[in-house]
Enzyme design. Sequence first.
Site, short mmCIF file in Angstrom:
data_model
loop_
_atom_site.label_atom_id
_atom_site.label_comp_id
_atom_site.label_asym_id
_atom_site.label_seq_id
_atom_site.Cartn_x
_atom_site.Cartn_y
_atom_site.Cartn_z
N GLY A 19 39.30 47.93 45.51
CA GLY A 19 40.02 47.80 44.26
C GLY A 19 39.88 49.00 43.34
O GLY A 19 40.78 49.29 42.56
N GLY A 21 38.59 52.22 44.29
CA GLY A 21 38.49 53.56 44.84
C GLY A 21 38.50 53.57 46.35
O GLY A 21 38.81 52.57 47.01
N THR A 22 38.18 54.74 46.87
CA THR A 22 38.21 54.95 48.31
C THR A 22 36.84 55.46 48.76
O THR A 22 36.22 56.26 48.06
CB THR A 22 39.29 55.99 48.66
OG1 THR A 22 40.53 55.51 48.15
CG2 THR A 22 39.42 56.19 50.16
N VAL A 23 36.42 54.97 49.91
CA VAL A 23 35.13 55.43 50.46
C VAL A 23 35.40 56.34 51.65
O VAL A 23 36.16 55.99 52.56
CB VAL A 23 34.24 54.23 50.87
CG1 VAL A 23 32.92 54.73 51.45
CG2 VAL A 23 33.99 53.32 49.68
N ASP A 258 29.81 41.57 41.67
CA ASP A 258 30.92 41.59 42.63
C ASP A 258 30.38 41.35 44.04
O ASP A 258 30.76 42.04 44.98
CB ASP A 258 31.66 42.93 42.53
CG ASP A 258 33.02 42.89 43.22
OD1 ASP A 258 33.53 41.77 43.48
OD2 ASP A 258 33.56 43.96 43.53
N1 ATP Z 1 27.66 53.22 52.16
C1 ATP Z 1 28.64 52.88 53.01
N2 ATP Z 1 28.51 53.14 54.33
C2 ATP Z 1 29.49 52.80 55.19
N3 ATP Z 1 30.64 52.18 54.84
C3 ATP Z 1 30.83 51.90 53.55
C4 ATP Z 1 29.85 52.24 52.56
N4 ATP Z 1 30.32 51.84 51.34
C5 ATP Z 1 31.51 51.29 51.57
N5 ATP Z 1 31.83 51.32 52.87
C6 ATP Z 1 33.04 50.77 53.48
O1 ATP Z 1 34.16 51.38 52.88
C7 ATP Z 1 35.21 50.41 52.70
C8 ATP Z 1 35.72 50.46 51.30
O2 ATP Z 1 34.67 50.06 50.44
P1 ATP Z 1 34.94 49.67 48.95
O3 ATP Z 1 33.64 49.35 48.33
O4 ATP Z 1 35.79 50.70 48.30
O5 ATP Z 1 35.86 48.41 49.13
P2 ATP Z 1 35.63 46.89 48.96
O6 ATP Z 1 34.17 46.55 48.90
O7 ATP Z 1 36.43 46.24 50.02
O8 ATP Z 1 36.32 46.62 47.57
P3 ATP Z 1 35.82 46.75 46.07
O9 ATP Z 1 36.15 48.12 45.61
O10 ATP Z 1 36.63 45.71 45.40
O11 ATP Z 1 34.34 46.46 46.06
C9 ATP Z 1 34.65 49.07 53.08
O12 ATP Z 1 35.14 48.75 54.35
C10 ATP Z 1 33.17 49.28 53.12
O13 ATP Z 1 32.56 48.48 54.08
#
Ligand code: ATP
Length: 394
Positions: A19, A21-23, A258
Amino acid sequence: MRPNLIGPYRVLETLGSGGIGTVYRALDARSNEAVALKLLSGGPAMDSRAAKRLVREFETLADLSHPNVVKVYDTGVFQSSPYLVMELIEGLTLREYLSLRGEELLSQASSGSNSKSASGSFLRTQAAASASVSVEGSVSRESASGEAGGGLFDLSAFAEEAPSEDMAAMRFGSSGSAARLPVQMEPWLGSDSDELDPLDFELPYDVAGPGAEPVKRETAARLEELNRPERVGRLKDALLQICEALAYIHAHGLVHRDLKPSNIMVDEDRQVRLMDFGLAKFLADDAGMTLDGRMVGTFRYMSPEQILGEPLDGRSDLYSLGVILYELMTGRPPFDAKSPVDLWHKVLETEPPPVLAINQNGDPQLARVAHRLIRKEPDDRFQTAEEVYEALSE
Ligand SMILES: Nc1ncnc2c1ncn2[C@@H]1O[C@H](COP(=O)(O)OP(=O)(O)OP(=O)(O)O)[C@@H](O)[C@H]1O
């Protein structure tokens, strides 16, 4: 478009978007270490001074250190958007992990697939979110849609929460009516509101009945799958680790806000990691709203007090943990609705069906814990993560 370079980090691939950003999987050009970089581009637009202020606040996260909490290494600003650099977790979300069978984990350990780590455990790939995991430990979108054949495990029944619940999908305005809700809302922007229930099945009170419809027989099979002793054992072990992480962050004065299955990852050593804690705190005031009116938190897991915009403490996270446990035991959320407002009314005013009414052979101890966690009044819940840990260990 995916940036190539963010500060000193070379972007390798997109791991997923949420929601706010992008990882990215990225490489620290100075140390050559692989990291996860979360760029908060989906949040409220901010000028570079605001971004820098936020980054300074994020820096407090870097002081935290716990085996069940994702380590934050660094923070920075890229083109007016704050970013966080974290430990890269090679693993699966909790839901994906619990969907694997024990023998699948073992078979991955003995096969020679490229998608595995040297220790033979599962690895997460770019497409993991909302997809399926194959025996080889790779993730397949085909199998999620049922198109792929033998050897792949369909995890669509455990799919991640619907995109409609992403906080970006909601905005609040000044029109409309929503009794008891702290804010009133303009039309809900999400178009896929009816995807709230990933399993999409009716309450299976008669699942074992002789005249059961095919859909109900399938439901019985799914419930049996949820009750596999090996899976329940892994669920309990994961819950204990989540409790340890929550106890730690609560002791540091943080509330996750969250907590949801996609924020809980299990690494290749079966170690659970909580992610994204504290972010919501910095992005919202106490009422859970960002400056531009977006709600922070994922609807399905929000506590009644979070919905009502009241001040939150650790017991709100315990409520979210209860919703996760309820879902993992029954395959469906405790409250289901076609829109966030309906959902919130249900959360505030109705009682969910008992876990054991949906899943008659579910673990009674876990069911008791789930129900105590999702009590509407924080005072009626377990009061601390330590108490939950103790109840799970009995
Ligand atoms: N430290 C990390 N190592 C590996 N994968 C990660 C890490 N952090 C996030 N991800 C992966 O990146 C993706 C995007 O994560 P992000 O936290 O942006 O989304 P989300 O948790 O689905 O949504 P929100 O932003 O609402 O929390 C997810 O599939 C998450 O599992």
